[in-house]
Design an enzyme around this catalytic site. Structure first.
Site, PDB file in Angstrom:
ATOM      1  N   TYR A   1      40.245 -24.242  47.101  1.00  0.00           N
ATOM      2  CA  TYR A   1      40.284 -25.447  47.924  1.00  0.00           C
ATOM      3  C   TYR A   1      38.960 -26.198  47.930  1.00  0.00           C
ATOM      4  O   TYR A   1      38.917 -27.389  48.248  1.00  0.00           O
ATOM      5  CB  TYR A   1      40.661 -25.099  49.369  1.00  0.00           C
ATOM      6  CG  TYR A   1      42.070 -24.587  49.549  1.00  0.00           C
ATOM      7  CD1 TYR A   1      43.062 -24.823  48.608  1.00  0.00           C
ATOM      8  CD2 TYR A   1      42.409 -23.832  50.666  1.00  0.00           C
ATOM      9  CE1 TYR A   1      44.348 -24.343  48.778  1.00  0.00           C
ATOM     10  CE2 TYR A   1      43.697 -23.347  50.854  1.00  0.00           C
ATOM     11  CZ  TYR A   1      44.653 -23.602  49.901  1.00  0.00           C
ATOM     12  OH  TYR A   1      45.929 -23.120  50.071  1.00  0.00           O
TER      13      TYR A   1
ATOM     14  N   LYS B   1      44.046 -11.104  42.488  1.00  0.00           N
ATOM     15  CA  LYS B   1      44.798 -11.211  41.231  1.00  0.00           C
ATOM     16  C   LYS B   1      43.859 -10.840  40.083  1.00  0.00           C
ATOM     17  O   LYS B   1      43.625 -11.604  39.138  1.00  0.00           O
ATOM     18  CB  LYS B   1      45.353 -12.632  41.075  1.00  0.00           C
ATOM     19  CG  LYS B   1      46.402 -12.780  39.960  1.00  0.00           C
ATOM     20  CD  LYS B   1      47.641 -11.941  40.182  1.00  0.00           C
ATOM     21  CE  LYS B   1      48.663 -12.238  39.076  1.00  0.00           C
ATOM     22  NZ  LYS B   1      49.808 -11.293  39.132  1.00  0.00           N
TER      23      LYS B   1
ATOM     24  N   ASP C   1      51.010 -10.975  44.100  1.00  0.00           N
ATOM     25  CA  ASP C   1      52.466 -11.050  43.963  1.00  0.00           C
ATOM     26  C   ASP C   1      53.130  -9.813  44.547  1.00  0.00           C
ATOM     27  O   ASP C   1      54.156  -9.908  45.229  1.00  0.00           O
ATOM     28  CB  ASP C   1      52.871 -11.285  42.507  1.00  0.00           C
ATOM     29  CG  ASP C   1      52.047 -10.485  41.514  1.00  0.00           C
ATOM     30  OD1 ASP C   1      51.127  -9.741  41.935  1.00  0.00           O
ATOM     31  OD2 ASP C   1      52.311 -10.612  40.307  1.00  0.00           O
TER      32      ASP C   1
ATOM     33  N   ASP D   1      46.205 -18.152  52.785  1.00  0.00           N
ATOM     34  CA  ASP D   1      47.027 -19.246  53.286  1.00  0.00           C
ATOM     35  C   ASP D   1      48.502 -18.931  53.066  1.00  0.00           C
ATOM     36  O   ASP D   1      49.334 -19.030  53.980  1.00  0.00           O
ATOM     37  CB  ASP D   1      46.622 -20.533  52.560  1.00  0.00           C
ATOM     38  CG  ASP D   1      47.211 -21.783  53.194  1.00  0.00           C
ATOM     39  OD1 ASP D   1      47.937 -21.671  54.200  1.00  0.00           O
ATOM     40  OD2 ASP D   1      46.942 -22.879  52.669  1.00  0.00           O
TER      41      ASP D   1
ATOM     42  N   ASP E   1      51.297 -17.396  56.014  1.00  0.00           N
ATOM     43  CA  ASP E   1      52.459 -18.225  56.308  1.00  0.00           C
ATOM     44  C   ASP E   1      53.755 -17.473  56.027  1.00  0.00           C
ATOM     45  O   ASP E   1      54.742 -17.619  56.759  1.00  0.00           O
ATOM     46  CB  ASP E   1      52.419 -19.524  55.495  1.00  0.00           C
ATOM     47  CG  ASP E   1      51.483 -20.557  56.093  1.00  0.00           C
ATOM     48  OD1 ASP E   1      50.949 -20.307  57.191  1.00  0.00           O
ATOM     49  OD2 ASP E   1      51.276 -21.610  55.470  1.00  0.00           O
TER      50      ASP E   1
END
Length: 366
Positions: free
Chosen positions: A145, A191, A224, A248, A252
């Site tokens: 971001y 990851k 994942d 994030d 959520d």
């Protein structure tokens, strides 16, 4: 009672349902403050669309100064259709980003709890989610971001994921310190099989544990797999540590576990002053109707009290929420088709009543 301890709060009700739900949070704060021997002074200031309408800026200088001079900031929500056509620094959401930067917060804490008694409200099977108690620790100021270079090119676009060792170290300390207060287990999500940044993450986090927190457990999951595990078996998690983008998305996703965003608080900490706000947005479609769920805002107030050292009062708030919901008080987002619903203010009053009683010693602490 002689209240010798006092805490000054910058109250930023914001837009939509923000004023309604934070007003109930303040009601509960007043109740527990009186019961636990301290005082709270909340001063209202504008942010978001409300600030744009009044001052032409989503984060006025007066609000910035008040926040930096306070002991903590309680925020409602920002944004709404009235300002959908605004762009850049004239968007209400720009006020929130600027607020976070001004406060210097870098760690976003999102607790997700599903008590057994309320597991039936989850969209997943009650036997799968009942007893869930996860704390997501999300790095808030780095990652994709904020990485540079970024922007459009002649034939595409580019966003760059960047983390320094220092940024990873400081967020890892937050996660391990929180785990010390909980069940002592941290799951670090990355990851590393694809991203160089995640390889660095997987090098730094174990080093911080070995050097400073050797008694705590640490495991690593690819993001994942972590997403699948949050849905398949959320009770396996204690503290989840991850970067900005993955945090994030995962937090959520986990917000669906209790069945309503109206139950989930958050805290952004690490700077001079902490920021406390519900996870949900401004919900303009129900604003002003006294039907919004104030629980997330109330629980955000509990996180605020944790941050200023009033842990007994914070536990009392969590006890009050559990007691009110277990007694059958439901706003519309929580009620089954055959259940009666209560208003925002009614639920707030009920939580305040229960929270003013002594909280049990085993009240959950994020």
């Amino acid at each position: 009672m002689d209240n010798t301890r006092s805490h000054d709060i910058a109250w930023l009700p914001g837009d939509g349902i923000g004023p309604e739900v934070t007003r109930e949070a303040l009601r509960v704060l007043d109740a527990v403050a009186s019961a636990h021997g301290f005082s709270v002074t909340a001063t209202e200031h504008r942010i978001g669309g409300a600030a744009l309408d009044e001052t032409g800026r989503p984060f006025p200088t007066s609000t910035r100064e008040a926040c930096l001079e306070s002991d903590a900031v309680l925020l409602g929500a920002v944004g709404g259709p009235k300002w959908n056509d605004n762009t850049g620094e004239q968007r209400p959401e720009h006020g929130l980003l600027t607020l976070r930067k001004a406060l210097g917060v870098y760690a976003n804490l999102r607790p997700v709890r599903v008590p057994e008694a309320r597991a039936g409200a989850s969209p997943l099977r009650p036997d799968r989610v009942g007893g869930t108690d996860i704390l997501f620790v999300r790095e808030l100021t780095g990652g994709i971001y904020f990485g540079t270079p970024e922007g459009r090119t002649d034939d595409g676009a580019r966003s760059t994921m960047v983390y320094s060792e220092a940024e990873i170290e400081r967020i890892a300390h937050v996660a391990f310190q929180r785990a010390q207060r909980r069940d002592g287990h941290v799951t670090s999500v990355d990851k590393a099989n694809v991203l160089e940044v995640s390889e660095l993450w997987r090098e730094v986090v174990p080093r911080i544990r070995e050097e400073h927190y050797p008694d705590l457990e640490l495991r690593h999951l690819y993001v994942d797999n972590a997403a699948m595990q949050v849905v398949r078996d959320p009770r396996q998690f204690d503290v989840v540590l991850t970067g900005n983008l993955f945090g994030d998305i995962l937090s959520d996703l986990a917000a669906a576990l209790p069945g309503s965003l109206g139950l989930l608080p958050s805290a952004s900490v690490g700077g001079a002053v902490g920021l406390f706000e519900p996870v949900h947005g401004s919900a303009p479609d129900i604003a002003g109707q006294d039907v919004a769920n104030p629980t997330a805002a109330i629980l955000s107030a509990a996180l605020l009290l944790d941050a200023v050292g009033e842990t007994a009062a914070a536990d009392a708030i969590r006890h009050g929420v559990d007691a009110a919901l277990d007694a059958g008080f439901r706003t519309a987002d929580l009620a089954a088709s055959d259940e009666e619903t209560v208003s925002t203010s009614t639920l707030g009053r009920e939580v305040a009543t229960h929270a003013a009683d002594p909280a049990p010693k085993n009240a959950p602490t994020p």
